[in-house]
Write a protein that holds these residues in place. Structure first.
Motif, short mmCIF file in Angstrom:
data_model
loop_
_atom_site.label_atom_id
_atom_site.label_comp_id
_atom_site.label_asym_id
_atom_site.label_seq_id
_atom_site.Cartn_x
_atom_site.Cartn_y
_atom_site.Cartn_z
N ALA A 41 35.33 35.05 47.04
CA ALA A 41 36.76 35.24 46.76
C ALA A 41 36.97 35.66 45.32
O ALA A 41 37.78 36.56 45.01
N PHE A 42 36.23 35.03 44.41
CA PHE A 42 36.31 35.38 42.98
C PHE A 42 35.90 36.83 42.74
O PHE A 42 36.62 37.60 42.08
N GLU A 43 34.77 37.24 43.28
CA GLU A 43 34.27 38.60 43.07
C GLU A 43 35.21 39.64 43.65
O GLU A 43 35.41 40.71 43.06
N ALA A 44 35.80 39.33 44.80
CA ALA A 44 36.71 40.28 45.44
C ALA A 44 37.99 40.49 44.64
O ALA A 44 38.63 41.54 44.75
N SER A 45 38.36 39.49 43.84
CA SER A 45 39.63 39.55 43.10
C SER A 45 39.46 39.77 41.61
O SER A 45 40.46 39.88 40.89
#
Length: 245
Positions: free
Chosen positions: A34-38
């Motif tokens: 989720a962190f990498e996607a955002s």
């Protein structure tokens, strides 16, 4: 035992995550996805902000983690105002105590004030990071959110930290010392050899991706207790007196 301030780990998983995951490795992996996607959205948001304030800190966390936590963007004072949070057992002399929920905003704003003095910030880069880490605004995702805020603050003072060459264990040790005994140069001395001039944000996503141990550092050893506990109140009283001295 996993960090369970909501008291519903068995039914809703770790911190009421969207997938109701309980396994630590699965939580860590899904949260970091989720962190990498955002990440780029969060960086773009910060770059557009005229100034970095407390609302920007909350919004950055929301952008980064709303895909995994429904409460992303809300601080501990809103979610668990009755709980004190520690790293390690509070009975361990080496434990790290984080800011009281009702004082989180004030602590973050103090860090931002320190960063606004650009000459001092460049000379003492560890003070700002230490104060942000002490504030520990969120139930999870503090390290990554604070890192992005800190990088943006550094950029606005035209320097950066070469995080890819830092050592996770040495850094965390210096950070812990800074939180326990602030303004004594613990983290300043560690970070200064990695300080670089910077004129562009273009390399940030790659730089952040190269940081060792970034995926979930702040889940390790987190414990909590009720603020009404006299022992906890005494810990805060002692800690405050040490910071003032």
């Amino acid at each position: 035992m996993m960090f369970d301030p909501f008291g519903d780990f068995d039914t809703n998983g770790y911190l009421q995550n969207s997938l109701r995951l309980k396994d630590p490795l699965e939580v860590k992996e899904s949260e970091h996805l989720a962190f990498e996607a955002s990440l780029e959205d969060a960086l773009a948001y910060l770059a557009k902000r005229k100034s970095i304030d407390y609302k920007a800190v909350l919004k950055t966390h929301e952008i980064l983690f709303s895909g995994f936590y429904h409460w992303a963007g809300k601080d501990r004072s809103e979610l668990v105002p009755h709980l004190a949070v520690f790293k390690g057992s509070k009975d361990d002399p080496r434990h790290t105590i984080f800011e009281r929920p009702d004082l989180i905003r004030r602590s973050v704003e103090y860090a931002l004030e320190l960063a606004a003095n650009k000459k001092r910030f460049r000379e003492r880069p560890g003070e700002v990071m230490g104060q942000l880490a002490f504030a520990h605004p969120f139930l999870d995702g503090n390290g990554r959110t604070i890192l992005l805020i800190y990088m943006e603050l550094c950029y606005r003072t035209r320097f950066a930290i070469d995080w890819s060459n830092t050592n996770k264990d040495d850094y965390l040790r210096a950070l812990s010392d800074e939180i326990q005994n602030p303004f004594e140069g613990h983290l300043d001395n560690y970070l200064k050899p990695y300080l670089l001039d910077i004129s562009s944000r273009d390399e940030w996503p790659e730089m952040i991706g190269g940081i060792k141990g970034l995926d979930g550092l702040d889940k390790e050893g987190i414990t909590y207790d009720n603020l009404d506990n006299p022992e906890v109140q005494q810990l805060y009283k002692t800690y405050r007196s040490q910071r003032i001295d």
